[in-house]
Design a protein around this motif. Structure first.
Motif, PDB file in Angstrom:
ATOM      1  N   GLY A  79       0.810  -1.222   0.000  1.00  0.00           N
ATOM      2  CA  GLY A  79       0.000   0.000   0.000  1.00  0.00           C
ATOM      3  C   GLY A  79       0.839   1.265   0.000  1.00  0.00           C
ATOM      4  O   GLY A  79       0.772   2.080  -0.939  1.00  0.00           O
ATOM      5  N   PRO A  80       1.679   1.467   1.029  1.00  0.00           N
ATOM      6  CA  PRO A  80       2.534   2.658   1.043  1.00  0.00           C
ATOM      7  C   PRO A  80       3.539   2.672  -0.109  1.00  0.00           C
ATOM      8  O   PRO A  80       3.792   3.726  -0.696  1.00  0.00           O
ATOM      9  N   SER A  81       4.117   1.530  -0.424  1.00  0.00           N
ATOM     10  CA  SER A  81       5.145   1.486  -1.464  1.00  0.00           C
ATOM     11  C   SER A  81       4.619   1.986  -2.798  1.00  0.00           C
ATOM     12  O   SER A  81       5.312   2.690  -3.539  1.00  0.00           O
ATOM     13  N   MET A  82       3.367   1.644  -3.113  1.00  0.00           N
ATOM     14  CA  MET A  82       2.808   2.008  -4.409  1.00  0.00           C
ATOM     15  C   MET A  82       2.232   3.418  -4.441  1.00  0.00           C
ATOM     16  O   MET A  82       2.394   4.135  -5.433  1.00  0.00           O
ATOM     17  N   TYR A  83       1.574   3.841  -3.361  1.00  0.00           N
ATOM     18  CA  TYR A  83       0.764   5.052  -3.464  1.00  0.00           C
ATOM     19  C   TYR A  83       1.170   6.212  -2.568  1.00  0.00           C
ATOM     20  O   TYR A  83       0.747   7.339  -2.797  1.00  0.00           O
ATOM     21  N   LEU A  84       1.975   5.965  -1.541  1.00  0.00           N
ATOM     22  CA  LEU A  84       2.344   7.075  -0.662  1.00  0.00           C
ATOM     23  C   LEU A  84       3.174   8.154  -1.365  1.00  0.00           C
ATOM     24  O   LEU A  84       2.898   9.346  -1.189  1.00  0.00           O
ATOM     25  N   PRO A  85       4.203   7.806  -2.171  1.00  0.00           N
ATOM     26  CA  PRO A  85       4.954   8.877  -2.855  1.00  0.00           C
ATOM     27  C   PRO A  85       4.079   9.720  -3.775  1.00  0.00           C
ATOM     28  O   PRO A  85       4.205  10.954  -3.818  1.00  0.00           O
ATOM     29  N   VAL A  86       3.174   9.072  -4.519  1.00  0.00           N
ATOM     30  CA  VAL A  86       2.271   9.810  -5.411  1.00  0.00           C
ATOM     31  C   VAL A  86       1.318  10.672  -4.583  1.00  0.00           C
ATOM     32  O   VAL A  86       1.042  11.827  -4.927  1.00  0.00           O
ATOM     33  N   PHE A  87       0.824  10.121  -3.479  1.00  0.00           N
ATOM     34  CA  PHE A  87      -0.065  10.877  -2.590  1.00  0.00           C
ATOM     35  C   PHE A  87       0.648  12.108  -2.043  1.00  0.00           C
ATOM     36  O   PHE A  87       0.094  13.213  -2.043  1.00  0.00           O
ATOM     37  N   ALA A  88       1.877  11.908  -1.563  1.00  0.00           N
ATOM     38  CA  ALA A  88       2.619  13.017  -0.965  1.00  0.00           C
ATOM     39  C   ALA A  88       2.862  14.140  -1.970  1.00  0.00           C
ATOM     40  O   ALA A  88       2.764  15.325  -1.625  1.00  0.00           O
ATOM     41  N   GLN A  89       3.158  13.782  -3.217  1.00  0.00           N
ATOM     42  CA  GLN A  89       3.424  14.802  -4.231  1.00  0.00           C
ATOM     43  C   GLN A  89       2.132  15.441  -4.764  1.00  0.00           C
ATOM     44  O   GLN A  89       2.065  16.657  -4.935  1.00  0.00           O
ATOM     45  N   SER A  90       1.124  14.603  -5.028  1.00  0.00           N
ATOM     46  CA  SER A  90      -0.082  15.092  -5.683  1.00  0.00           C
ATOM     47  C   SER A  90      -1.084  15.712  -4.720  1.00  0.00           C
ATOM     48  O   SER A  90      -1.828  16.614  -5.100  1.00  0.00           O
ATOM     49  N   VAL A  91      -1.121  15.241  -3.486  1.00  0.00           N
ATOM     50  CA  VAL A  91      -2.106  15.741  -2.519  1.00  0.00           C
ATOM     51  C   VAL A  91      -1.465  16.687  -1.508  1.00  0.00           C
ATOM     52  O   VAL A  91      -1.922  17.803  -1.310  1.00  0.00           O
TER      53      VAL A  91
END
Length: 497
Positions: free
Chosen positions: A283-295
């Motif tokens: 979960g974090p590996s796939m979506y946390l970096p994108v979440f942190a940058q985009s949101v």
């Protein structure tokens, strides 16, 4: 009189060799990810680049249990040296790749070596250290993943910017050569005396079956919809191959995966719990970096450090788990870990939009502490239930379970995330209809829309809710793992050699 210091020195050098060997496999994906723009710019094939990661994960995962059995037959040392040599051969070939197709093929060759590395490193650690010492050693080995998570992007970016992306593969050669030299000099093990018959038919059947299953999990929902004829075809083929593999293994004199691995409740349920843990890690590996940058609106480097904050608490809790599992047992220590993971994942559901950075770091560190209390006790626990000649098999199946869980997690979380995003785009307010991009263009639009507009705000909120559903799925995976652990025997029967 001097035997003990000499033995300790040898063990320290072997541990160092194991750590730098594991670093080769651990850092490979992160270092390649950073250099993707340069690789695609040089070789082309943008539509294929995801296979650089898929082929590596697929081949590595399906070969791990086979190498575990071979390590029990021929000894750990020759299998590990063979794995490093193949990995280095693949690295040199990757550096010489002339197009994206050749690079993908050579990444698969690298992964053939990586499977041997992952299967034998932890087995050797189980051989040369006692149950009391293994938690601390697993902490050291776990720290390699944390260092790799930080060093990989930094080294990969520097080489891609100031030298050539080909150097991200060439730097493996001197490191691997040093590891082989240390292993040859300092790792002494007794060679198995018994003659063994290798179950080549079972090994081939397992490879083909594992490849089909992993291929379906990696491509389902990406290259084709889950509810499609392709998915049905993969499912039917997988069922047929599983049936054939079971028949072959039952008839084999020395099967690659012996029946006792599945008949022992402790090993079976520990591996099922490890699959659950593997699912949750994605979960974090796939979506946390994108979440942190985009949101949350941070840069790529900060997003990378948010993700890597898990690597602070994971090795720490892994090394401290020894004191806990010696006092309360392997199963109960893993129970503590999964409860912490559930709390960490559930905490994400409570953060306000747009997700303060400090809260993301706190959640990651909580998850890392939980994962460290699961992985080490379950691995050391199953190792303690068997003798030397069976340790490679149980270690291989436990590590295979982790990677298989990650593959399932990648598929499930992608389906959850994409379904939420699609629903948000389809049910957007009328004023935004026609202005919103497709799913594949969302990140690009968010990066170009620096000002706060209705479109960017709605997209950020959509990412926020989609990522929330991913973490909610992590909570579900954690609860299922909790139930499996509660059904696992509290006491692992220890075997003294």
């Amino acid at each position: 009189m001097h035997d003990k210091p000499v033995k300790e020195m040898r063990r320290n050098w072997v541990l160092f060799a194991l750590m730098i060997t594991m670093m080769l496999a651990a850092m490979d994906n992160t270092i390649v990810a950073t250099a993707i723009p340069q690789i695609v710019g040089d070789l082309g094939g943008f539509s294929l680049f995801s296979w650089l990661f898929s082929i590596y994960l697929l081949v590595q995962t399906v070969t791990i249990p086979i190498y575990g059995k071979l390590a029990d037959i021929y000894g750990r040392k020759p299998i590990l040296i063979f794995g490093i040599l193949i990995f280095l051969l693949g690295s040199a070939a990757c550096a010489a790749a002339w197009n994206m197709h050749s690079l993908i093929f050579f990444r698969g060759l690298q992964a053939v070596g990586a499977g041997a590395i992952m299967a034998t490193v932890n087995t050797i650690a189980g051989d040369i250290y006692t149950i009391q010492e293994r938690a601390k050693i697993q902490g050291w080995l776990s720290s390699v993943w944390g260092v790799s998570a930080i060093m990989g992007p930094a080294v990969g970016g520097a080489l891609a910017d100031y030298a050539s992306w080909r150097w991200i593969f060439l730097i493996n050669l001197p490191i691997g050569a040093g590891a082989i030299a240390l292993i040859i000099i300092y790792l002494h093990e007794k060679k198995p005396n018994n003659l063994h018959k290798i179950d080549w038919a079972g090994a081939l059947a397992m490879l083909v079956t594992g490849t089909v299953i992993m291929f379906g999990l990696l491509q389902g929902g990406q290259s084709w919809p889950w509810l499609s004829l392709n998915t049905l075809g993969i499912l039917l083929l997988a069922v047929l191959l599983i049936f054939i593999t079971i028949r072959i293994e039952r008839r084999a004199v020395e099967p690659i995966l012996p029946a006792w691995v599945w008949k022992k409740k402790v090993i079976l349920r520990a591996n099922l719990a490890t699959i659950g843990m593997g699912i949750a890690t994605m979960g974090p590996s796939m979506y946390l970096p994108v979440f942190a940058q985009s949101v949350s609106g941070v840069g790529a480097m900060v997003a990378g450090f948010i993700l890597a904050s898990m690597s602070i608490t994971w090795p720490l809790s892994s090394s401290l788990s020894g004191k806990l599992y010696l006092r309360v047992g392997f199963r109960n220590t893993a129970l503590c870990g999964i409860i912490i993971v559930i709390i960490g994942a559930a905490s994400f559901l409570l953060i306000p939009f747009p997700g303060p950075v400090w809260s993301l770091v706190a959640i990651q560190m909580t998850l890392g502490a939980g994962f460290g209390l699961i992985t080490t006790p379950l691995l050391v626990g199953v190792q303690s239930t068997v003798v030397w000649g069976q340790r490679g098999v149980v270690t291989g199946t436990n590590i295979f379970s982790r990677y298989f869980g990650q593959s399932i997690g990648a598929a499930v979380f992608a389906a959850v995330f994409n379904a939420t995003i699609s629903d948000k785009l389809q049910n957007a307010p009328e004023v935004l209809q026609g202005k919103l991009p497709g799913v594949n263009k969302m990140v690009e639009v968010l990066q170009t829309h620096t000002s706060v507009s209705e479109v960017s705000l709605y997209l950020r909120e959509s990412f926020f809710y989609a990522t929330n559903n991913v973490y909610l799925s992590m909570v579900v995976a954690g609860l299922v793992t909790l139930i499996i652990l509660l059904l696992t025997p509290a006491k692992f029967p220890s075997v003294k050699e």
